[in-house]
Motif scaffolding. Structure first.
Motif, mmCIF file in Angstrom:
data_model
loop_
_atom_site.group_PDB
_atom_site.id
_atom_site.type_symbol
_atom_site.label_atom_id
_atom_site.label_comp_id
_atom_site.label_asym_id
_atom_site.label_seq_id
_atom_site.Cartn_x
_atom_site.Cartn_y
_atom_site.Cartn_z
ATOM 1 N N SER A 280 0.716 -1.091 0.119
ATOM 2 C CA SER A 280 0.015 0.106 0.025
ATOM 3 C C SER A 280 1.005 1.264 0.185
ATOM 4 C CB SER A 280 -0.977 0.013 1.204
ATOM 5 O OG SER A 280 -0.209 -0.005 2.520
ATOM 6 N N VAL A 281 2.111 1.107 0.445
ATOM 7 C CA VAL A 281 3.044 2.373 0.474
ATOM 8 C C VAL A 281 4.102 2.202 -0.473
ATOM 9 C CG1 VAL A 281 2.057 2.852 2.970
ATOM 10 C CG2 VAL A 281 4.404 1.534 2.620
ATOM 11 N N PHE A 282 4.339 1.258 -1.263
ATOM 12 C CA PHE A 282 5.438 1.059 -2.174
ATOM 13 C C PHE A 282 5.399 2.267 -3.130
ATOM 14 C CE2 PHE A 282 7.317 -0.224 -6.222
ATOM 15 C CZ PHE A 282 8.271 -0.796 -5.792
ATOM 16 N N HIS A 283 6.786 2.768 -3.192
ATOM 17 C CA HIS A 283 6.860 3.950 -4.399
ATOM 18 C C HIS A 283 8.315 4.029 -4.685
ATOM 19 C CE1 HIS A 283 7.354 5.949 -0.460
ATOM 20 N NE2 HIS A 283 8.104 7.070 -1.102
ATOM 21 N N PHE A 284 8.774 4.808 -5.538
ATOM 22 C CA PHE A 284 10.307 5.066 -5.717
ATOM 23 C C PHE A 284 10.510 6.431 -5.388
ATOM 24 C CE2 PHE A 284 8.947 1.638 -8.761
ATOM 25 C CZ PHE A 284 9.954 1.097 -8.736
ATOM 26 N N LEU A 285 11.748 6.554 -4.748
ATOM 27 C CA LEU A 285 12.255 7.686 -4.197
ATOM 28 C C LEU A 285 12.746 8.595 -5.244
ATOM 29 C CD1 LEU A 285 14.234 6.513 -1.165
ATOM 30 C CD2 LEU A 285 11.750 7.545 -1.264
ATOM 31 N N ARG A 286 13.505 7.917 -6.441
ATOM 32 C CA ARG A 286 13.980 8.667 -7.785
ATOM 33 C C ARG A 286 13.108 8.223 -9.042
ATOM 34 N NH1 ARG A 286 17.675 7.613 -3.867
ATOM 35 N NH2 ARG A 286 18.104 5.488 -4.867
ATOM 36 N N LEU B 163 17.236 -4.276 -13.652
ATOM 37 C CA LEU B 163 17.219 -4.302 -11.926
ATOM 38 C C LEU B 163 18.225 -3.195 -11.526
ATOM 39 C CD1 LEU B 163 18.084 -8.241 -11.523
ATOM 40 C CD2 LEU B 163 16.003 -6.871 -10.803
ATOM 41 N N LEU B 164 19.196 -2.889 -12.159
ATOM 42 C CA LEU B 164 19.977 -1.595 -12.051
ATOM 43 C C LEU B 164 19.174 -0.191 -11.959
ATOM 44 C CD1 LEU B 164 23.678 -2.431 -13.471
ATOM 45 C CD2 LEU B 164 22.792 -2.832 -11.018
ATOM 46 N N ALA B 165 18.488 -0.159 -13.228
ATOM 47 C CA ALA B 165 17.602 0.948 -13.183
ATOM 48 C C ALA B 165 16.799 1.088 -12.078
ATOM 49 C CB ALA B 165 16.777 1.122 -14.543
ATOM 50 N N ALA B 166 16.013 -0.020 -11.879
ATOM 51 C CA ALA B 166 14.841 -0.053 -10.513
ATOM 52 C C ALA B 166 15.606 0.063 -9.180
ATOM 53 C CB ALA B 166 14.239 -1.360 -10.668
ATOM 54 N N ALA B 167 16.835 -0.357 -9.092
ATOM 55 C CA ALA B 167 17.614 0.101 -7.870
ATOM 56 C C ALA B 167 18.077 1.461 -7.782
ATOM 57 C CB ALA B 167 18.980 -0.626 -7.771
ATOM 58 N N ALA B 168 18.303 2.209 -8.838
ATOM 59 C CA ALA B 168 18.487 3.412 -8.879
ATOM 60 C C ALA B 168 17.535 4.290 -8.802
ATOM 61 C CB ALA B 168 19.355 4.101 -10.132
ATOM 62 N N GLY C 152 15.260 3.799 -6.377
ATOM 63 C CA GLY C 152 14.931 4.019 -5.062
ATOM 64 C C GLY C 152 13.902 3.235 -4.590
ATOM 65 N N PRO C 153 13.507 2.086 -4.858
ATOM 66 C CA PRO C 153 12.129 1.353 -4.445
ATOM 67 C C PRO C 153 12.272 1.514 -2.843
ATOM 68 C CG PRO C 153 13.563 -0.417 -5.255
ATOM 69 C CD PRO C 153 14.147 1.134 -5.593
ATOM 70 N N THR C 154 10.964 1.591 -2.324
ATOM 71 C CA THR C 154 10.855 1.516 -0.899
ATOM 72 C C THR C 154 9.422 1.234 -0.336
ATOM 73 O OG1 THR C 154 11.228 3.032 1.216
ATOM 74 C CG2 THR C 154 10.328 4.319 -0.787
ATOM 75 N N TRP C 155 9.484 0.816 0.916
ATOM 76 C CA TRP C 155 8.299 0.415 1.432
ATOM 77 C C TRP C 155 8.235 0.602 2.933
ATOM 78 C CZ3 TRP C 155 11.068 -2.912 -1.461
ATOM 79 C CH2 TRP C 155 11.837 -3.910 -0.553
ATOM 80 N N SER C 156 9.145 1.324 3.381
ATOM 81 C CA SER C 156 9.088 1.353 4.920
ATOM 82 C C SER C 156 10.147 2.674 5.307
ATOM 83 C CB SER C 156 9.752 0.128 5.558
ATOM 84 O OG SER C 156 11.187 -0.035 5.105
ATOM 85 N N ARG C 157 9.981 3.140 6.307
ATOM 86 C CA ARG C 157 10.818 4.269 6.638
ATOM 87 C C ARG C 157 11.889 3.804 7.739
ATOM 88 N NH1 ARG C 157 8.451 9.283 5.826
ATOM 89 N NH2 ARG C 157 6.111 9.329 5.542
ATOM 90 N N GLN C 158 13.020 4.775 7.618
ATOM 91 C CA GLN C 158 14.242 4.611 8.508
ATOM 92 C C GLN C 158 13.875 4.222 10.025
ATOM 93 O OE1 GLN C 158 17.553 6.974 7.560
ATOM 94 N NE2 GLN C 158 17.426 6.623 5.510
ATOM 95 N N ASP D 222 10.254 10.846 9.780
ATOM 96 C CA ASP D 222 11.251 9.895 9.490
ATOM 97 C C ASP D 222 11.549 9.853 7.936
ATOM 98 O OD1 ASP D 222 11.712 9.495 12.176
ATOM 99 O OD2 ASP D 222 10.066 7.958 12.359
ATOM 100 N N PRO D 223 12.671 9.670 7.540
ATOM 101 C CA PRO D 223 12.728 9.604 6.193
ATOM 102 C C PRO D 223 12.589 8.178 5.720
ATOM 103 C CG PRO D 223 14.957 9.433 7.212
ATOM 104 C CD PRO D 223 13.797 9.914 8.133
ATOM 105 N N TRP D 224 12.300 8.100 4.276
ATOM 106 C CA TRP D 224 11.935 6.673 3.833
ATOM 107 C C TRP D 224 13.268 5.623 3.506
ATOM 108 C CZ3 TRP D 224 7.182 4.574 3.295
ATOM 109 C CH2 TRP D 224 6.220 5.579 3.354
ATOM 110 N N LEU D 225 13.178 4.587 3.916
ATOM 111 C CA LEU D 225 14.588 3.616 3.721
ATOM 112 C C LEU D 225 14.643 3.228 2.133
ATOM 113 C CD1 LEU D 225 16.740 2.183 5.021
ATOM 114 C CD2 LEU D 225 15.013 0.328 5.617
ATOM 115 N N ASP D 226 15.722 3.500 1.501
ATOM 116 C CA ASP D 226 16.042 3.188 0.337
ATOM 117 C C ASP D 226 16.480 1.565 0.258
ATOM 118 O OD1 ASP D 226 16.744 3.021 -2.383
ATOM 119 O OD2 ASP D 226 18.107 4.495 -2.448
ATOM 120 N N ARG D 227 15.369 0.688 -0.313
ATOM 121 C CA ARG D 227 15.701 -0.815 -0.703
ATOM 122 C C ARG D 227 16.326 -1.154 -1.939
ATOM 123 N NH1 ARG D 227 14.472 -3.221 4.396
ATOM 124 N NH2 ARG D 227 12.665 -2.116 5.043
ATOM 125 N N GLY D 228 16.814 0.034 -2.671
ATOM 126 C CA GLY D 228 17.457 -0.349 -3.976
ATOM 127 C C GLY D 228 18.584 -1.084 -3.979
#
Length: 509
Positions: free
Chosen positions: A9-15, A76-81, A83-89, A274-280
């Motif tokens: 429900s909170v999944f999104h990309f930082l970049r 995969l590298l483009a998706a990592a760049a 910045g997928p995230t679904w949780s905060r730090q 709290d900032p989002w945690l980068d899962r890339g």
């Protein structure tokens, strides 16, 4: 909501702009595959069946080819760049497990033995299991019948709750009935003091009039039903999936813990501080596995080999601290040690000064934590410094640290309250020092008394008393605790009666 649904429900990309590379990569892959599969090497004058026998690799057109591995790796590298995230730090000052107020119904109906040994005793057993499962999580206990009482306020030490839990029975409750609304009010006050949390109700029934109070409660509510299988209750039935039936094993407790923690984590995700945690970086693992295909014989691309060579010779900081450094950063290793509650090891591994200071605080190295956190100019760091100073009995330094936290962020949670408490401690210590000039010192019963008396009020005094004098006329700590444990029910009965009497007197005024 389960953890998976919450993450989705909170999944999104930082970049997200990096995702513009995806259609480019897919387009290049399609053009390369099309050009390869579209080659026609048939020549005039040669029979088709002979031409097919002479060609090498014609039947491999639909198999996986090097360009497929390259395209997938680049995706995969483009998706990592991106910045997928679904949780905060994680915030080191906020518990990641939900603070829970446990509300236990203590009425005569809970003495029924249709659940062995009785509904009440099984409920106590389940609460003990729940506290064990949440080791380190903050929990409180509320009991209710015709009146509701806070048995134990919120605490991280479950051992404090257990003796009082054992002392609960219908006989200690001053009034018959089942006033859940009052119990909900008591529990809500505990949770509000924690800044948020959840409520666990352990009961064998609920008045239908109280259903709306549960459904509109400002905190997540879960119910452990202490009814035997096949027994129905209108109130509990109306709550639907909030109710979990008691089970002979621990599956009900694990499900309750997951449910309450998922609801609590959802509220933490809504905290924009709290900032989002980068899962890339997680996507680097499958990309690295795909690179292993380049060691396969015949799996080559001229430009791909050059890119891989550049990756190998790229300059970087050399480390030889161990195999773990090949795969995890120092902060990641520190987080792993912190999650194992090895705070001393975590403080040695963390590179981030905020996390290193927090790990030192958890390890009891308060003075070192204060020094490390001097490098961090945030309200959070000053807050941890204040807690460290208070634990280290440097009370005035604690006051200064809490004042610094409020200067950096006037609305920082808990800073104003801690500042007021620290000031009260300093005032008490100074008043005690002033009293030393006039009071008889022989009444002190401490082995070693030292005060933080920065204002030099009164005389500095350290009192050493022989152990035998300190024991005269007093029970030992162990004897006192044993007496409390064996008389908890009587103590609770007297306390609850006094509280109920005071509440009734206030209601008449």
């Amino acid at each position: 909501m389960s953890d998976l649904l919450l993450a989705m429900s909170v999944f999104h990309f930082l970049r997200p702009l990096w995702l513009l590379l995806v259609p480019v990569i897919v387009g290049l892959w399609w053009l390369t595959r099309r050009r390869r599969s579209g080659r026609n090497t048939l020549s005039q004058g040669i029979a088709p069946h002979l031409q097919a026998a002479m060609e090498v690799g014609r039947n491999q057109a639909h198999r996986i080819r090097p360009i497929d591995g390259v395209a997938l790796t680049l995706l995969l590298l483009a998706a990592a760049a991106a910045g997928p995230t679904w949780s905060r730090q994680p915030n080191p000052l906020v518990a990641q497990s939900a603070p829970v107020a446990v509300v236990l119904k203590v009425t005569k109906s809970m003495d029924a033995i249709d659940i062995a040994p009785s509904r009440l005793e099984r409920g106590k057993q389940k609460i003990r299991d729940f506290l064990d499962l949440r080791a380190g999580g903050r929990s409180g206990l509320v009991a209710y019948a015709g009146s509701a009482h806070v048995v134990v306020p919120m605490t991280e030490d479950a051992s404090i709750i257990l003796p009082y839990l054992e002392g609960l029975s219908p006989d200690v409750m001053p009034k018959e009935g089942a006033d859940f609304a009052q119990a909900l009010s008591r529990a809500q006050a505990l949770i509000e003091d924690e800044g948020g949390g959840a409520l666990l109700l352990v009961a064998d029934g609920l008045d239908p009039a109280d259903v709306s109070a549960v459904e509109t409660a400002p905190m997540p509510v879960a119910v452990l039903s202490m009814l035997p299988e096949g027994t129905r209750d209108r109130g509990l039935d109306a709550l639907g999936n909030r109710v979990i039936a008691v089970q002979p094993d621990g599956s009900d407790i694990r499900r309750l813990d997951r449910t309450l923690n998922a609801s609590y984590r959802q509220s933490l995700l809504e905290n924009s501080d709290d900032p989002w945690l980068d899962r890339g970086p997680l996507l680097a693992w499958p990309a690295a596995l795909l690179l292993l295909l380049w060691f396969r014989r015949g799996w080559t691309m001229h430009w791909g080999a050059a890119v891989f060579a550049l990756m190998l010779v790229a300059p970087g900081q050399a480390r030889a601290d161990g195999l773990a450094d090949w795969f995890w950063t120092p902060d990641q290793q520190g987080q792993r040690a912190y999650d194992r509650k090895d705070y001393t090891r975590a403080s040695e591994l963390f590179g981030d000064p905020l996390w290193r200071g927090w790990a030192m605080y958890r390890a009891g190295r308060y003075a070192e934590a204060v020094q490390v956190l001097d490098r961090v100019d945030t309200a959070q760091a000053a807050m941890i410094q204040g807690l460290s100073n208070i634990r280290n009995r440097a009370y005035r330094d604690g006051v200064r640290s809490f004042e610094t936290a409020l200067t950096r962020d006037p609305d920082y949670p808990g800073a104003a309250e801690n500042l007021e408490i620290a000031k009260q401690i300093v005032a008490y210590v100074e008043a005690a020092q002033e009293a030393q000039d006039t009071q008889d010192q022989t009444e002190l019963r401490a082995d070693d008394v030292t005060y933080d008396n920065e204002e030099n009020k009164g005389q500095e005094l350290q009192v050493d008393l022989p152990q035998e004098d300190a024991a005269v006329g007093l029970q030992s700590a162990e004897q006192w605790m044993n007496s409390v444990d064996t008389e908890t029910g009587d103590f609770l009965k007297s306390r609850f009666l006094l509280e109920a009497t005071q509440a009734a007197a206030e209601g008449e005024q």
